[in-house]
Design an enzyme around this catalytic site. Sequence first.
Site, PDB file in Angstrom:
ATOM      1  N   GLU A 176     -22.230  53.280 -34.171  1.00 20.16           N
ATOM      2  CA  GLU A 176     -22.956  54.453 -34.680  1.00 20.16           C
ATOM      3  C   GLU A 176     -24.135  53.665 -35.653  1.00 20.16           C
ATOM      4  O   GLU A 176     -25.173  54.229 -35.605  1.00 20.16           O
ATOM      5  CB  GLU A 176     -21.795  55.109 -35.321  1.00 20.16           C
ATOM      6  CG  GLU A 176     -20.813  55.853 -34.638  1.00 20.16           C
ATOM      7  CD  GLU A 176     -21.531  57.221 -33.888  1.00 20.16           C
ATOM      8  OE1 GLU A 176     -22.707  57.360 -33.876  1.00 20.16           O
ATOM      9  OE2 GLU A 176     -20.580  57.560 -32.832  1.00 20.16           O
ATOM     10  N   ASP A 224     -20.359  56.006 -21.195  1.00 20.87           N
ATOM     11  CA  ASP A 224     -21.931  56.897 -20.967  1.00 20.87           C
ATOM     12  C   ASP A 224     -22.908  55.736 -21.110  1.00 20.87           C
ATOM     13  O   ASP A 224     -23.658  55.086 -20.371  1.00 20.87           O
ATOM     14  CB  ASP A 224     -22.013  58.024 -21.836  1.00 20.87           C
ATOM     15  CG  ASP A 224     -21.750  57.966 -23.506  1.00 20.87           C
ATOM     16  OD1 ASP A 224     -21.214  56.933 -23.931  1.00 20.87           O
ATOM     17  OD2 ASP A 224     -21.476  58.968 -23.966  1.00 20.87           O
ATOM     18  N   ARG A 275     -28.086  54.428 -34.853  1.00 24.25           N
ATOM     19  CA  ARG A 275     -28.831  55.605 -35.619  1.00 24.25           C
ATOM     20  C   ARG A 275     -29.464  54.771 -36.698  1.00 24.25           C
ATOM     21  O   ARG A 275     -30.627  55.242 -37.145  1.00 24.25           O
ATOM     22  CB  ARG A 275     -27.693  56.340 -36.356  1.00 24.25           C
ATOM     23  CG  ARG A 275     -26.710  57.141 -35.356  1.00 24.25           C
ATOM     24  CD  ARG A 275     -26.004  58.360 -36.054  1.00 24.25           C
ATOM     25  NE  ARG A 275     -24.640  58.843 -35.180  1.00 24.25           N
ATOM     26  CZ  ARG A 275     -24.235  59.889 -35.251  1.00 24.25           C
ATOM     27  NH1 ARG A 275     -24.797  60.777 -36.059  1.00 24.25           N
ATOM     28  NH2 ARG A 275     -23.126  60.108 -34.272  1.00 24.25           N
ATOM     29  N   GLU A 313     -27.658  65.958 -24.783  1.00 30.41           N
ATOM     30  CA  GLU A 313     -27.518  65.526 -23.580  1.00 30.41           C
ATOM     31  C   GLU A 313     -28.071  66.404 -22.713  1.00 30.41           C
ATOM     32  O   GLU A 313     -28.861  66.165 -21.688  1.00 30.41           O
ATOM     33  CB  GLU A 313     -26.194  65.035 -23.021  1.00 30.41           C
ATOM     34  CG  GLU A 313     -25.637  63.862 -23.873  1.00 30.41           C
ATOM     35  CD  GLU A 313     -24.876  64.272 -25.216  1.00 30.41           C
ATOM     36  OE1 GLU A 313     -24.648  65.573 -25.453  1.00 30.41           O
ATOM     37  OE2 GLU A 313     -24.892  63.323 -26.158  1.00 30.41           O
TER      38      GLU A 313
HETATM   39  C1  DMJ Z   1     -25.160  60.516 -30.072  1.00 35.16           C
HETATM   40  O1  DMJ Z   1     -24.951  59.803 -31.274  1.00 35.16           O
HETATM   41  C2  DMJ Z   1     -25.759  59.601 -28.923  1.00 35.16           C
HETATM   42  O2  DMJ Z   1     -26.495  60.413 -28.185  1.00 35.16           O
HETATM   43  C3  DMJ Z   1     -24.582  59.021 -28.260  1.00 35.16           C
HETATM   44  O3  DMJ Z   1     -25.306  58.212 -27.253  1.00 35.16           O
HETATM   45  C4  DMJ Z   1     -23.184  60.046 -27.881  1.00 35.16           C
HETATM   46  N1  DMJ Z   1     -23.040  61.092 -29.073  1.00 35.16           N
HETATM   47  C5  DMJ Z   1     -24.047  61.567 -29.727  1.00 35.16           C
HETATM   48  C6  DMJ Z   1     -24.920  62.982 -29.260  1.00 35.16           C
HETATM   49  O4  DMJ Z   1     -24.100  63.483 -28.431  1.00 35.16           O
END
Ligand code: DMJ
Length: 453
Positions: free
Chosen positions: A80, A213, A84, A347
């Site tokens: 995270e 993912d 971010r 998404e």
């Molecule tokens: C975000 O922090 C990023 O897109 C991550 O890859 C997946 N979760 C959240 C958004 O849903």
Amino acid sequence: QMMKHAWDNYKRYAWGLNELKPISKQGHSSNLFGNIQGATIVDALDTLYIMEMKEEFKEAKEWVEKNLDFNVNAEISVFEVNIRFVGGLLSAYYLSGEEVFRKKAVELGEKLLPAFNTPTGIPWALLNIKSGIGRNWPWASGGSSILAEFGTLHLEFVHLSHLSGNPVFAEKVMNIRKVLNRLDKPEGLYPNYLNPSSGQWGQHHVSIGGLGDSFYEYLLKAWLMSDKTDEEGKKMYYDAVQAMQTHLIRKSSGGLTYIAEWKGGLLEHKMGHLTCFAGGMFALGADGAPDDKTGHHIELGAEIARTCHESYDRTSMKLGPEAFRFDGGVEAIATRQNEKYYILRPEVIETYMYMWRLTHDPKYRQWGWEAVEALEKHCRVDGGYSGIRDVYNNHESHDDVQQSFFLSETLKYLYLLFSEDDLLPFEHWVFNTEAHPLPVLHKDNGNKEENQK
Ligand code: DMJ
């Protein structure tokens, strides 16, 4: 205007804290960032810049200069904080050219390095950035690291080496590839769990949504960001898509294509909101697809976009649930109460943006606009934007969190969906998994990629 509403309220009620609680009008902190502060500011920097919100960008930059502090005793999520904070700072640097962002990104990257001190070099999920002690989530398959977490460092770490002149960052992520390539993969699929001590897979669960993912996303984007020189990333991506098509991608009796989850050989006919990013990924990867399969990959992207749009359209609020199923007589509908929420995730809109850019079919803008109207009607509150507990209900029950990714991703992808293609063109930029644009490292032109907006 949506960005302004989200930003102004964050500024008014939660300035300097990680996120905003738009109903209670106060700060929200999540343990993902330990006590690093200012997640919304760092996540929103590039969106403010792209939207030409100059005053707001300036105040955000000043906050970063004066207050963004990584010398804290904090246990953080490596994934995270990377996507971010490192991603947000890198993009802010490449867009604005302001040195402070480069400096802070490299400083934070250095703090993350001890996470790789494991027997295999597969990093820990959690790291105390003061002591350098790492560990894994207690729930993750016998002490495993998670594919989508350790597999989503590559783009940022390659840029950290590029900007610092220190190869260590790129070496760490290239080693992750080495470990993965040594392992047998069940049916060519990558399980979500890998033990960093033994170097063996944990439970054989495979997902293109949560836990898996962005690992796949970063294989493709590593190749694109390298100006298509990273042949290893390319091969790993297209081989993985081949395995997904054989083992995970299915069509419902109503004709909707979906990506199921795989548990030790058995399919769970469920697709997460997170999985919907894959429509955009397939379309983005279409161009390089082997065996003349370009059209097929675009079509797959279009089919996933349609399924995800259906998951929105089949709710009362026209916003999609966290997960939807294709069993027990339902299609693209959440059946479990704890899967009916929407937390402002990007998404589906992300996939509309890619599909629009790559096909110019106007339906993607229509679908994006439907999402705007639904967000305005159900998520906008006086104090910002809030997630919803049950999108099938006629009355909003707000979850009282304005996620930082709403500003970095959801609103940025909407803005790009309605902008011209030459704003952050795909030939020059790739988006990290938090929608932070990073320049393609062109083979032949040194640093010219910077500021090539
Ligand atoms: C975000 O922090 C990023 O897109 C991550 O890859 C997946 N979760 C959240 C958004 O849903």
